[in-house]
Design an enzyme around this catalytic site. Structure first.
Site, short mmCIF file in Angstrom:
data_model
loop_
_atom_site.label_atom_id
_atom_site.label_comp_id
_atom_site.label_asym_id
_atom_site.label_seq_id
_atom_site.Cartn_x
_atom_site.Cartn_y
_atom_site.Cartn_z
N SER A 88 9.81 -6.65 90.50
CA SER A 88 8.74 -7.02 89.52
C SER A 88 7.31 -7.38 89.93
O SER A 88 6.58 -7.45 89.14
CB SER A 88 9.51 -8.11 88.61
OG SER A 88 9.66 -9.32 89.46
N LYS A 91 1.28 -13.49 91.04
CA LYS A 91 2.00 -12.75 89.82
C LYS A 91 1.97 -13.50 88.44
O LYS A 91 1.83 -14.86 88.66
CB LYS A 91 3.66 -12.48 90.54
CG LYS A 91 4.38 -11.92 89.46
CD LYS A 91 5.59 -11.77 90.15
CE LYS A 91 7.01 -11.26 89.38
NZ LYS A 91 8.24 -11.37 90.14
N SER A 94 12.15 -8.32 94.17
CA SER A 94 11.15 -8.17 93.54
C SER A 94 9.75 -8.39 94.46
O SER A 94 8.66 -7.97 93.85
CB SER A 94 11.01 -9.20 92.24
OG SER A 94 11.90 -8.65 91.21
#
Length: 569
Positions: free
Chosen positions: A218, A134, A242
C-alpha cells in the site's frame, strides 16, 4: 452523501492538491500527453524538466545529502526547492501525491538555514533533509485521508476541532526534532489492504519504471516518488508487505522492522483495534545505506519513552559490524563462521515468474562465488501463515472499512470488494482460537529455522526470497501476497533490495511448468514477457525478530557484491 457528492468532494480534494503546485512548475498539455505515451518515466524523462543543480541534488542519497547540508555545501532552501519541484513534476506525470506541503517546507527550510547560520551547527542529523510520508502519518496543518473520501477535512472521520489538522504522529515529531523537512504525503490504496495503489480520490498510481505495471501497495506512492527522484527517503507502513512490495516493484530499497521497533503512535490505520498482527512503520529509500542511518536517527530519540509499545532496544552498531566482518571473510580464508544464508526458490504455493527466479539465481551464484554457505529453504507452509493472517485482518467482518466508507457513501474499490464485504465479525472465542493457531504456526517456523543447524551446527543467518511472485504486476492481477505477509505473521525483520530487470529475451516461461493450484496457474498465465520487459526485480532478505541490524548488514553485503559484479539495476 449522494453519489454525486462523494465524487464532487473527491474531485475538489484532487483539485486543491494540484492548486498547490506553483505555476512555474506546471507542465504543458503536450508534456502530459508525452508522459502518457512513455513506458518509463524515470531517469532522463523526468529529469528533462529539471535544472542541472536540481538534478545534482536529487541524485544524491540521504546520507550524502545530510553531510552536504551539515557542511553548508547545500542550503536547506536549495535542497527543499529541488525536491519540491521534482515531486510536483512527479505528481503531474504519475499521480502519486495526496498532500502537498511545499509552502510549509519552504518556511521550515528558511528556519533551518537561519538556525545553522546563527548556531554554527546543524539542528540534528537530518538537518534540511526532505522526507516524504505515506498518507497515514498525521502532520499538523494538513489532511490525512488514507484514501477515504469521508476523511477529507476531518481527523480520521471525526470533526472534533481540537483534532482536525492538529494531531501529529510520534514519528513526525521525531523526524522534525532531528531537523527533517516534510514536504509531501504520498498515495495509497483505499483501506491500505491491497497490493496496488488505487483510491477514489486520485485514482490509480502506476509504476514509473514501467507504466504498463503497478507500483504496488500500500505504500505505492512512496516507491513511485522515489523511483522518479522526488524523494530520497520516506516512511510507510507494512501489515502484509506494504513497504516491501512497492520497493521491489519500483527498484528501490525498504525495511520492515518487527512491528514494535518504531513508533506507531498517532498513525492512522485500517481496523486499528486489530493488534494481534500489528502493522509496522517501515522506511523506504533510494539507497541501502539510508536505511540503517534512518533507523539509528529515530532510535537515538529513544521512542520507547513516549510510546509504551516500542521495545527499548537502541540501534546496535556492534551487531552490524559483527555481521559485516563475517561478510568480509570467506571459508577459504579461514573464517570459522561464514555467513550461512538460505534461498527460498518457491513457497510451493505460488511459482515465481521467470524474472524473479533469475534474480534468485543471480544472488545464489554471487554468494557461492565469495564462499558463503547457501542452502535451500523449505519451511512450514507459508500458505497456512498467510491464510491465518488474512483471517485476523477480516475478523471484524469488514465493519471498520464499511464504517469509513459510509462517511461519504463512496464505493469500495473493486479488487477488495469481496474481502471486506460486511459480515458477522468473529466471536472473541474464535479470535482466541486463531491466536493459539498463530502461535503454534510461529513456533513451527522458529523450530524449522533452528533445525538448520542440524547438519553443521550453524543456524541460518537470513533467507533470500521473492518479495512477490512477479516483477511488479499487471494491474488487477495481484493474486497472492504470501511471500510478504508470512513475515508479518511471524513478525520477522525484512529488507528489500533490487537485483536486476525483467528481460523478454532471457526470461522465457518454463515449458515444463506444473501449477501447484488454480491460483498459481492463474498467476503464471498472467506473465507476459513483452509487458514485463524492463520491470525491476527486487528480492527480500529476512532475519528473525528484532534483527534489523543484521538484516540490513546482510542486505548491504549482497548489494555490494551485486554492484561489484555489475548485476544490479
Amino acid at each position: 452523501m449522494t453519489l454525486s457528492s462523494w465524487q464532487e468532494k473527491a474531485a475538489a480534494k484532487a483539485a486543491t492538491t494540484y492548486s498547490k503546485i506553483p505555476q512555474a512548475w506546471r507542465l504543458e498539455q503536450k508534456d502530459l500527453n508525452q508522459a502518457k505515451q512513455q513506458v518509463q518515466l524515470t531517469g532522463p524523462f523526468i529529469q528533462s524538466f529539471l535544472g542541472e543543480k536540481e538534478k545534482e541534488i536529487i541524485n544524491h542519497d540521504t546520507t550524502v545529502l545530510a553531510k552536504k547540508l551539515a557542511s553548508r555545501e547545500y542550503s536547506a532552501a536549495q535542497v527543499t526547492e529541488a525536491y519540491c519541484k521534482t515531486a510536483a513534476v512527479a505528481h503531474q506525470i504519475n499521480n502519486c501525491l495526496h498532500e502537498i506541503l511545499f509552502e510549509q517546507a519552504r518556511e521550515r527550510a528558511r528556519y533551518l538555514d537561519e538556525y545553522i547560520g546563527s548556531h554554527r551547527k546543524p539542528l540534528g542529523p537530518l538537518h534540511g533533509v526532505p522526507v516524504s510520508l505515506k498518507d497515514q502519518f498525521h502532520v499538523k496543518g494538513c489532511d490525512t485521508t488514507m484514501g477515504y473520501i469521508g476523511w477529507i477535512g476531518t481527523f480520521e472521520g471525526d470533526n472534533d476541532p481540537s483534532k482536525v489538522r492538529k494531531v501529529e504522529s510520534q514519528v513526525v515529531k521525531e523526524l522534525l526534532s532531528q531537523g527533517a523537512v516534510l514536504y509531501c504525503k504520498t498515495s495509497l490504496p483505499q483501506t491500505l489492504m491491497y497490493g496496488e495503489t488505487i483510491n477514489n480520490i486520485i485514482g490509480c498510481t502506476l509504476n514509473p519504471v514501467n507504466q504498463r505495471l503497478s507500483c504496488g501497495g500500500s505504500s505505492g506512492g512512496e516507491a513511485a516518488l522515489q523511483a522518479l527522484g522526488g524523494s530520497s527517503v520516506g516512511f510507510g507502513t507494512d501489515i502484509g508487505g506494504s513497504v516491501r512490495i512497492p520497493a521491489a516493484f519500483c527498484g528501490t530499497y525498504s525495511i520492515k522492522p518487527s512491528w514494535s521497533r518504531l513508533s506507531y503512535r498517532n498513525v492512522a490505520n485500517c481496523n486499528p483495534g486489530q493488534i494481534l498482527y500489528a502493522s509496522a512503520v517501515g522506511i523506504m529509500a533510494t539507497s541501502l545505506e539510508t536505511l540503517p542511518f534512518m533507523m539509528k536517527v529515530l532510535l537515538d530519540t529513544e521512542p520507547w519513552r513516549r510510546d509504551p509499545e516500542v521495545v527499548p532496544i537502541p540501534w546496535r552498531p556492534e551487531v552490524e559490524q559483527e555481521v559485516l566482518q563475517r561478510g568480509r571473510l570467506t571459508a577459504a580464508e579461514g573464517d570459522r563462521r561464514p555467513l550461512k544464508l538460505a534461498i527460498c526458490w518457491s513457497d510451493n504455493y505460488m511459482s515465481p515468474h521467470p524474472p524473479v527466479t533469475r534474480g534468485l539465481k543471480i544472488v545464489y551464484e554471487a554468494l557461492k562465488g565469495i564462499g558463503y554457505k547457501a542452502i535451500d529453504w523449505n519451511p512450514p507452509s507459508h500458505q497456512a501463515l498467510s491464510q491465518l493472517h488474512l483471517d485476523i485482518i477480516i475478523s471484524d467482518g469488514g465493519h471498520d472499512v464499511n464504517k469509513q466508507l459510509d462517511l461519504s457513501g463512496e464505493p469500495i474499490i473493486p479488487p477488495i470488494r469481496e474481502t471486506f464485504k460486511l459480515r458477522e465479525p468473529f466471536t472473541a472465542i474464535k479470535c482466541q482460537e486463531l491466536a493459539i493457531q498463530g502461535l503454534e504456526l510461529c513456533r513451527a517456523y522458529s523450530d524449522y529455522w533452528e533445525s538448520t543447524a542440524n547438519d553443521d551446527g550453524q543456524v541460518v543467518d537470513a533467507v533470500i526470497m521473492p518479495a512477490a511472485p512477479h516483477a511488479a504486476v499487471i494491474p488487477g492481477k495481484y493474486f497472492y501476497t504470501g511471500y510478504t505477509e508470512v513475515f508479518n505473521t511471524v513478525d520477522y525483520s525484512s529488507a528489500v533490495f533490487p537485483v536486476t530487470k525483467a528481460d523478454k529475451a532471457v526470461d522465457i516461461a518454463d515449458p515444463n511448468y506444473k501449477p501447484f493450484n488454480e491460483v498459481d496457474q492463474k498467476n503464471w498465465e498472467a506473465y507476459d514477457p513483452e509487458v514485463y520487459h524492463g520491470a525491476p526485480v527486487g528480492l527480500q532478505v529476512v532475519a528473525r525478530r528484532y534483527e534489523e541490524e543484521k538484516v540490513l548488514a546482510i542486505a548491504r553485503i549482497i548489494d555490494q557484491v551485486l554492484k561489484k559484479n555489475n548485476t544490479t539495476l
